[in-house]
Structure formats: structure tokens, C-alpha cells
Motif scaffolding. Structure first.
Motif, PDB file in Angstrom:
ATOM      1  N   GLN A 192       0.822  -1.212   0.000  1.00  0.00           N
ATOM      2  CA  GLN A 192       0.000   0.000   0.000  1.00  0.00           C
ATOM      3  C   GLN A 192       0.859   1.265   0.000  1.00  0.00           C
ATOM      4  OE1 GLN A 192      -2.995  -0.373   3.059  1.00  0.00           O
ATOM      5  NE2 GLN A 192      -3.650  -2.341   2.265  1.00  0.00           N
ATOM      6  N   ILE A 193       1.423   1.626   1.130  1.00  0.00           N
ATOM      7  CA  ILE A 193       2.098   2.925   1.227  1.00  0.00           C
ATOM      8  C   ILE A 193       3.248   3.028   0.226  1.00  0.00           C
ATOM      9  CG2 ILE A 193       3.373   4.477   2.757  1.00  0.00           C
ATOM     10  CD1 ILE A 193       1.729   3.244   5.061  1.00  0.00           C
ATOM     11  N   ALA A 194       4.079   1.995   0.142  1.00  0.00           N
ATOM     12  CA  ALA A 194       5.229   2.073  -0.760  1.00  0.00           C
ATOM     13  C   ALA A 194       4.784   2.169  -2.224  1.00  0.00           C
ATOM     14  CB  ALA A 194       6.134   0.863  -0.558  1.00  0.00           C
ATOM     15  N   LEU A 195       3.763   1.397  -2.581  1.00  0.00           N
ATOM     16  CA  LEU A 195       3.299   1.451  -3.980  1.00  0.00           C
ATOM     17  C   LEU A 195       2.586   2.769  -4.287  1.00  0.00           C
ATOM     18  CD1 LEU A 195       2.132  -2.216  -4.717  1.00  0.00           C
ATOM     19  CD2 LEU A 195       4.297  -1.105  -5.260  1.00  0.00           C
ATOM     20  N   ALA A 236       5.378   1.006 -15.007  1.00  0.00           N
ATOM     21  CA  ALA A 236       5.062   1.111 -16.434  1.00  0.00           C
ATOM     22  C   ALA A 236       3.754   1.879 -16.636  1.00  0.00           C
ATOM     23  CB  ALA A 236       4.962  -0.286 -17.048  1.00  0.00           C
ATOM     24  N   LEU A 237       2.785   1.612 -15.770  1.00  0.00           N
ATOM     25  CA  LEU A 237       1.503   2.317 -15.851  1.00  0.00           C
ATOM     26  C   LEU A 237       1.681   3.812 -15.593  1.00  0.00           C
ATOM     27  CD1 LEU A 237      -1.695   2.076 -15.923  1.00  0.00           C
ATOM     28  CD2 LEU A 237      -1.559   2.020 -13.434  1.00  0.00           C
ATOM     29  N   ALA A 258      -4.748   9.327 -11.682  1.00  0.00           N
ATOM     30  CA  ALA A 258      -5.208   8.231 -12.535  1.00  0.00           C
ATOM     31  C   ALA A 258      -4.549   6.911 -12.115  1.00  0.00           C
ATOM     32  CB  ALA A 258      -4.887   8.543 -13.994  1.00  0.00           C
ATOM     33  N   GLY A 259      -3.276   6.964 -11.766  1.00  0.00           N
ATOM     34  CA  GLY A 259      -2.560   5.752 -11.340  1.00  0.00           C
ATOM     35  C   GLY A 259      -3.156   5.175 -10.066  1.00  0.00           C
ATOM     36  N   LEU A 260      -3.451   6.063  -9.106  1.00  0.00           N
ATOM     37  CA  LEU A 260      -4.049   5.594  -7.850  1.00  0.00           C
ATOM     38  C   LEU A 260      -5.459   5.038  -8.094  1.00  0.00           C
ATOM     39  CD1 LEU A 260      -2.882   8.455  -5.440  1.00  0.00           C
ATOM     40  CD2 LEU A 260      -2.055   6.101  -5.494  1.00  0.00           C
ATOM     41  N   ALA A 261      -6.182   5.696  -9.023  1.00  0.00           N
ATOM     42  CA  ALA A 261      -7.533   5.202  -9.344  1.00  0.00           C
ATOM     43  C   ALA A 261      -7.454   3.790  -9.927  1.00  0.00           C
ATOM     44  CB  ALA A 261      -8.205   6.155 -10.339  1.00  0.00           C
ATOM     45  N   VAL A 262      -6.459   3.551 -10.795  1.00  0.00           N
ATOM     46  CA  VAL A 262      -6.292   2.209 -11.375  1.00  0.00           C
ATOM     47  C   VAL A 262      -5.987   1.209 -10.258  1.00  0.00           C
ATOM     48  CG1 VAL A 262      -4.816   0.772 -12.851  1.00  0.00           C
ATOM     49  CG2 VAL A 262      -5.580   3.002 -13.659  1.00  0.00           C
ATOM     50  N   TYR A 263      -5.136   1.618  -9.309  1.00  0.00           N
ATOM     51  CA  TYR A 263      -4.780   0.715  -8.210  1.00  0.00           C
ATOM     52  C   TYR A 263      -6.023   0.346  -7.384  1.00  0.00           C
ATOM     53  CZ  TYR A 263      -2.277  -1.336  -4.278  1.00  0.00           C
ATOM     54  OH  TYR A 263      -1.822  -2.204  -3.325  1.00  0.00           O
ATOM     55  N   PHE A 264      -6.845   1.358  -7.079  1.00  0.00           N
ATOM     56  CA  PHE A 264      -8.054   1.069  -6.285  1.00  0.00           C
ATOM     57  C   PHE A 264      -9.033   0.204  -7.080  1.00  0.00           C
ATOM     58  CE2 PHE A 264      -6.745   4.992  -3.929  1.00  0.00           C
ATOM     59  CZ  PHE A 264      -6.432   4.329  -2.756  1.00  0.00           C
ATOM     60  N   ARG A 276      -9.094 -12.168 -10.775  1.00  0.00           N
ATOM     61  CA  ARG A 276      -8.014 -12.515  -9.849  1.00  0.00           C
ATOM     62  C   ARG A 276      -7.130 -13.616 -10.420  1.00  0.00           C
ATOM     63  NH1 ARG A 276      -9.943 -14.803  -4.313  1.00  0.00           N
ATOM     64  NH2 ARG A 276      -9.626 -16.743  -5.438  1.00  0.00           N
ATOM     65  N   ASP A 277      -7.737 -14.534 -11.168  1.00  0.00           N
ATOM     66  CA  ASP A 277      -6.971 -15.682 -11.675  1.00  0.00           C
ATOM     67  C   ASP A 277      -6.254 -15.407 -12.987  1.00  0.00           C
ATOM     68  OD1 ASP A 277      -7.743 -17.076  -9.495  1.00  0.00           O
ATOM     69  OD2 ASP A 277      -9.292 -18.273 -10.496  1.00  0.00           O
ATOM     70  N   TYR A 278      -6.745 -14.444 -13.773  1.00  0.00           N
ATOM     71  CA  TYR A 278      -6.202 -14.289 -15.138  1.00  0.00           C
ATOM     72  C   TYR A 278      -5.735 -12.875 -15.464  1.00  0.00           C
ATOM     73  CZ  TYR A 278      -8.264 -18.874 -15.739  1.00  0.00           C
ATOM     74  OH  TYR A 278      -8.578 -20.203 -15.591  1.00  0.00           O
ATOM     75  N   SER A 279      -5.479 -12.041 -14.493  1.00  0.00           N
ATOM     76  CA  SER A 279      -5.036 -10.672 -14.812  1.00  0.00           C
ATOM     77  C   SER A 279      -4.050 -10.189 -13.741  1.00  0.00           C
ATOM     78  CB  SER A 279      -6.247  -9.725 -14.848  1.00  0.00           C
ATOM     79  OG  SER A 279      -6.660  -9.419 -13.539  1.00  0.00           O
ATOM     80  N   PRO A 280      -3.407  -9.056 -13.962  1.00  0.00           N
ATOM     81  CA  PRO A 280      -2.472  -8.511 -12.963  1.00  0.00           C
ATOM     82  C   PRO A 280      -3.127  -8.288 -11.598  1.00  0.00           C
ATOM     83  CG  PRO A 280      -2.236  -7.342 -15.041  1.00  0.00           C
ATOM     84  CD  PRO A 280      -3.427  -8.226 -15.188  1.00  0.00           C
ATOM     85  N   VAL A 281      -4.440  -8.155 -11.597  1.00  0.00           N
ATOM     86  CA  VAL A 281      -5.192  -7.977 -10.344  1.00  0.00           C
ATOM     87  C   VAL A 281      -4.873  -9.107  -9.353  1.00  0.00           C
ATOM     88  CG1 VAL A 281      -7.549  -8.138  -9.441  1.00  0.00           C
ATOM     89  CG2 VAL A 281      -7.060  -6.628 -11.356  1.00  0.00           C
ATOM     90  N   GLY A 282      -4.602 -10.296  -9.924  1.00  0.00           N
ATOM     91  CA  GLY A 282      -4.331 -11.461  -9.085  1.00  0.00           C
ATOM     92  C   GLY A 282      -3.100 -11.319  -8.219  1.00  0.00           C
ATOM     93  N   LEU A 283      -2.205 -10.407  -8.597  1.00  0.00           N
ATOM     94  CA  LEU A 283      -0.993 -10.231  -7.786  1.00  0.00           C
ATOM     95  C   LEU A 283      -1.301  -9.631  -6.413  1.00  0.00           C
ATOM     96  CD1 LEU A 283       1.650  -8.940 -10.372  1.00  0.00           C
ATOM     97  CD2 LEU A 283       1.274 -11.257  -9.558  1.00  0.00           C
ATOM     98  N   LEU A 284      -2.435  -8.931  -6.326  1.00  0.00           N
ATOM     99  CA  LEU A 284      -2.818  -8.364  -5.027  1.00  0.00           C
ATOM    100  C   LEU A 284      -3.275  -9.512  -4.118  1.00  0.00           C
ATOM    101  CD1 LEU A 284      -4.918  -5.357  -6.352  1.00  0.00           C
ATOM    102  CD2 LEU A 284      -2.765  -5.177  -5.127  1.00  0.00           C
ATOM    103  N   GLY A 285      -2.536  -9.779  -3.094  1.00  0.00           N
ATOM    104  CA  GLY A 285      -2.944 -10.814  -2.139  1.00  0.00           C
ATOM    105  C   GLY A 285      -2.397 -12.191  -2.435  1.00  0.00           C
TER     106      GLY A 285
END
Lengths: 307, 256
Positions: free
Chosen positions: B79-82, B170-171, B188-194, B206-215
Motif C-alpha cells: 500500500q504505502i510504498a506502492l 510502467a503504468l 489516474a494511477g491511484l484510481a487504477v490501483y483502487f 483474480r486468476d487471469y489478470s495482474p489484479v491477481g498479484l494483489l494478495g
């Protein structure tokens, strides 16, 4: 002389503004070329297209035969460029910035070190360890000219290099430009007439996106513009003025105190007759000066009062 | 890619000579040192609060473990570092455009792609070096304070975190090319993260996209089941390549 820059039919349109409107221009190789025009005439737009920072709407331009749109790196390796407000990395010193610029041109080793050293000396920045972020405008502009010369360019393009400088800064930068005469082609845009008169040998005047005149400086100043003579006497100018005004070769005559300014059709007649008239009226001549037309006269004649 | 090495050298020097050396690295090193300590004292703090404020209720809080120490690092780094990374990188290209340095540099024989990719690579290196040091500190302090090291699981978590950080770099650089201001790109970057955080609740994403890296790293650490690592990793790498291509393509077409 071959053309260092060839521009033909160059047009740039921003939404509803036509910044350049069919500009045709040839910059002879080896010249110091003044690109003169009032603010908003399109000078910076033309330079941005020549350096590959913007694309033309129509028409085209070449630098030493290379198309500025297609062969961008070929063009950039031949030119040095100073934008109107050069941006630097404030954490670098002048020496570091010159070294960085040189490396971007592929320079290294003793050649790079020698160039950096000589350009720092030319810009009067040798031995200054202060970071560029703390430089005055004059220092930044001198560094700007130096970085533009790091690759020993065949063509140096400068955008309004003196407009933000105080008189001393202007003098320094103009001297740097003048010192390049015969070594490289210089193409510089400005709205300051005296700068052009001081260093340029060829001029193009741009107005509302169009080139209204392009000629050698001497030719431009001598062509079809009024010759003027200033006559000053100790006393009795009011007697001399009607006599001068009645001469067929005098177009216009105006007196301020003991000074009379005449616009004449031929300088020979003026040289022959004016001293005789002073003697005829038994007056004491203080001075008689032939005033050359200035670039300002030419500029105002071509551009009008818009600038 | 003409001029890439020179520009990368300039970027790395800039990191060492400016505030960029202190923000993200400072945050990461701080969390590397303090995460195990915070994990250790958290149960005691909670027990004290529970016993003093709520009478008659007994809350048993188990003592902290190695997993808690690493999860604490993961929470902070995720969270904070990213967030700090997104915000600081968001001005990478727009800052060069605004200050006029892009105009001065790109009128030399440097390709715009070289500038864009050098921005990304320099930040990847910065995060890599400081992330490794932070993780090493965390492992060291954890080993000192707790019994079981669980190093391989934690390194897997750190590797996945680093991949996510690379994606966000990269984003952010791409947004910095596309948008004029650093604030806009950061927002915009923070909005994408949220948005990613919300989408991570959706199993397919969660299984097939970069979103899956969270957690995902947390689940590896806690010994979770049904861990599909391949597709989130592959999708993230593909996304990074697409973002690089998009940033270079967009920057090439911009007028400076």
C-alpha cells in the motif's frame, strides 16, 4: 552557396489558427540568417518543425537534404538547437550537462573532454561548480549556446536567444554568435531588430505565418527605401529649411531646433547642393550626416504597425 | 533506442542526486526494519487496549509469528510504498515536457522510446535494489525476533510484489506520457490501483489478470490452497509490454 535549410510551402494549422501559411525559405550554407518577425508570427513553430518537435500540416522542409519529418535522427545529428526557454536538469553542473549532451551525440574520450573544456571557456562558465538550477538567465543562455555547439554542428538553430536577457547578457550571446561566422551556418529567430542588424548577413521577415521578404541584409536596407540627410547649423536653420524644401530632389523636410532632417531622392544632389546652400545663407555648418535606412524602417514598411 | 544507455545513466545519476533517492527507498527500508517489530508489539498493544477499555470481555490474541511479521511487511509495501511509487513516477515524462528538458534533449539524436524506456528501467532498478535491501532487513530482524524463518515463501511474496511494482511503474510512466500534469497522472494511477483492489474480489480477474498479484503473495505465505500463479504473472508481464508499446507510440506522436 547551397541551401542548409530548404523550406517549401510549409503550413501549420492549430485548430483555427494558421501559424505558418505556405512558407518558402532558403537558408544559404555558411550564412548567419536572421528569422525576423513580430511575436506570434510563427517563428517558433517553424523551428519546432525543423527540429522534429512538431509536424507540418502540409508542405515540407529539408536540412542539408534530409527531410525533417522522416529523417529525424539524421537531421538532429547535424544540428545544434537552443529553444527560447532552455530547460536544464537543475541538479547538474554546466560541465555535466555538456558531457551528457556530447554523449547523446556519441562523443566520448578525449574528443568529448576537449569539446567540453573549450565550450565552457567560450561560454565563460569554466571553473563554475554551481549547479545549473542556480544560474542566472544569462548564464543559462550562454550554456544553451554551448550545448548546441557540442557536436560541432553544421547548422545552429537558435530561437529568440537574446529576448530574455539584460544588455550584458545580450552582448555576450551576440558575440558568441558572431564568433561563429564562417564556421557554421546560424539560423536564429528574433523579434529584436538591432540583434539582426548586428550579426546577420541574410534576413527573412515573417509576418502572420508568411515570409514577406527574404534578402541579404545590405540588399534589404538599400532597396527602395528613402535616403535621409541630417543637417545641423549653429543658427538660422529656420532660413535654411524653406530653401531645402523647395529643391526638386527633396521629398520631405522637417526641422527640430537647429537640426533639419530631409528625405531625399538622390544622395549625390544632396551632397553637392546642401553645403552650397549653407554658404549662400551665410550659416555655420555643425554637421551633415547621411542616415542609412535602418532595418526598423524596412521592417515597419513590410510588416506595418502590427508588431 | 538511440541514446538509451546515456539517458539511463542520467536517470540513475538523477536518482542518486535528488529527492528520488529518499522517498520510495526510505519508505521501503523503514518498513523492512520496523515490520517485524510492529508485528511483535501489536498483540501486546491490542491486549492492553482490550483489558483496559472493555470490562468483562476476554479477548485472546495469539502471540505474533514469522508469518505476521512478513504480512506486516506485505501490507506496508503493497500500500504505502506502492502509492508513493505511483505518485513519484507520475511526473517522469510530463515533468521533462513541462520543464523544457524534453525539448532540449530530444532535439539531439535520442529516440523518444529511449527516453520512455529509460524512465521505466531506472525506476525498476531503484525498486529492485531497495526492495531487496528492505526484504533482507525484514528477514534479518524477523530471524532475530522469531523462530521459523520461512524465507522461500517470503521471497516468493517479495518477487510478486516486485512484479506488481514494475507494472505500476510502467503504468505511471505511460500515464505521464498521456497526461500533461503529474497530479493528473498520479490521480489516474491511484484510481487504477483502487480499481484493481475492487476487481480482485472477482475470481476471473483474480486468476487471469495482474489484479491477481494483489494478495497472492499473502496467500502463498499463509499456505493457502488453489494458488494459480502462472496466469497473473504472465498477464502482468504482457501488460507491462503493452504499456511500454503504448507509451512509446503515444510519445512518438506528440508534439513538444
Amino acid at each position: 552557396m547551397s541551401g542548409a535549410i530548404q523550406i517549401s510551402g510549409l503550413t501549420k494549422v492549430y485548430k483555427e489558427t494558421r501559424a505558418l501559411d505556405g512558407v518558402d525559405l532558403t537558408v544559404p550554407e555558411g550564412s548567419i540568417y536572421g528569422f525576423l518577425g513580430p511575436n506570434g508570427a510563427g517563428k517558433t513553430t517553424a523551428l519546432r518543425i525543423l527540429t522534429g518537435m512538431a509536424r507540418p500540416t502540409s508542405g515540407g522542409a529539408t536540412v542539408f537534404g534530409h527531410d525533417v519529418v522522416r529523417a529525424t535522427n539524421d537531421v538532429r545529428s547535424l544540428i545544434g538547437f537552443l529553444p527560447d526557454v532552455p530547460g536544464y536538469y537543475p541538479w547538474m553542473t554546466a560541465e555535466e550537462f555538456l558531457r551528457f549532451s556530447g554523449k547523446l551525440f556519441g562523443l566520448k574520450g578525449p574528443v568529448l573532454e576537449e569539446r567540453v573544456e573549450s565550450l565552457l571557456a567560450m561560454a565563460g562558465l569554466e571553473g563554475i561548480k554551481q549547479r545549473v538550477g542556480g544560474y542566472s538567465r544569462g548564464m543559462k543562455q550562454r550554456l544553451g549556446v554551448a550545448q548546441a555547439l557540442i557536436n560541432a554542428p553544421r547548422l545552429l538553430m537558435l530561437d529568440e536567444p537574446t529576448s530574455a536577457l539584460d544588455p550584458m547578457g545580450r552582448k555576450d550571446v551576440l558575440e558568441m554568435i558572431a564568433a561563429l561566422r564562417g564556421r557554421t551556418t546560424v539560423f536564429f529567430s528574433t523579434h529584436i531588430l538591432t540583434d539582426v542588424e548586428r550579426v546577420c548577413d541574410t534576413v527573412a521577415i515573417l509576418d502572420e505565418g508568411r515570409v514577406v521578404r527574404q534578402a541579404a541584409m545590405a540588399e534589404l536596407k538599400s532597396e527602395g527605401h528613402a535616403l535621409r540627410v541630417l543637417v545641423e547649423v549653429e543658427q538660422g536653420a529656420e532660413e535654411l529649411e524653406p530653401l531645402l524644401a523647395s529643391q526638386p530632389w527633396v521629398v520631405e523636410c522637417r526641422r527640430e531646433g537647429q537640426v533639419i532632417r530631409c528625405v531625399v531622392e538622390g544622395m549625390t544632389a544632396a551632397r553637392r547642393s546642401i553645403p552650397a546652400m549653407v554658404v549662400e545663407k551665410d550659416l555655420a555648418l555643425v554637421r551633415m550626416v547621411e542616415e542609412e535606412p535602418t532595418l526598423e524602417d524596412v521592417f515597419v514598411g513590410l510588416v506595418g504597425g502590427r508588431s | 533506442m538511440h541514446g538509451f544507455a546515456v539517458f539511463l545513466g542520467k536517470e540513475l545519476t538523477e536518482i542518486l542526486r535528488t529527492w528520488r533517492l529518499y522517498v520510495v527507498p526510505g519508505i521501503l527500508l523503514f518498513f523492512g526494519l520496523t515490520s517485524p517489530i510492529i508485528a511483535e508489539i501489536t498483540p501486546s498493544l491490542l491486549s492492553n487496549m482490550a483489558s483496559s477499555d472493555v470490562q468483562g470481555i476476554v479477548i485472546e490474541i495469539p502471540p505474533a509469528t514469522t508469518v505476521d511479521a512478513y504480512l506486516q511487511w506485505s501490507n506496508n509495501a503493497m500500500q504505502i510504498a506502492l502509492f508513493a511509487l505511483i505518485i513519484t513516477v507520475a511526473g517522469a515524462v510530463s515533468g521533462e515536457r513541462r520543464s523544457g528538458t524534453a525539448q532540449l534533449v530530444l532535439t539531439k539524436p535520442v529516440s523518444r522510446s529511449a527516453m520512455v524506456i529509460a524512465k521505466m528501467v531506472s525506476n525498476w532498478l531503484l525498486v529492485l535494489v531497495t526492495g531487496v535491501i528492505s526484504a533482507a532487513l525484514c528477514i534479518g530482524v524477523t530471524a532475530f525476533m522469531f523462530d521459523t524463518p520461512l524465507v522461500p515463501e517470503f521471497l516468493a511474496l517479495v518477487a510478486l510484489w516486485y512484479l506488481l511494482a514494475c507494472f505500476l511503474v510502467a503504468l505511471s510512466v505511460t500515464l505521464s506520457v498521456l497526461l500533461k500534469s503529474q497530479a493528473g497522472a498520479a490521480g489516474a494511477g491511484l484510481a487504477v490501483y483502487f480499481a484493481m483492489s475492487v476487481l480482485s474480489l472477482w475470481v476471473v480477474m483474480r486468476d487471469y489478470s495482474p489484479v491477481g498479484l494483489l494478495g497472492l503473495g499473502d496467500r502463498i505465505l499463509t499456505g493457502g490452497e488453489d494458488l494459480s500463479v502462472f496466469w497473473p504473472v504472465a498477464a502482468t508481464l504482457m501488460s507491462v509490454v503493452i504499456l511500454i508499446m503504448l507509451a512509446c507510440w503515444a510519445f512518438d506522436r506528440q508534439e513538444l
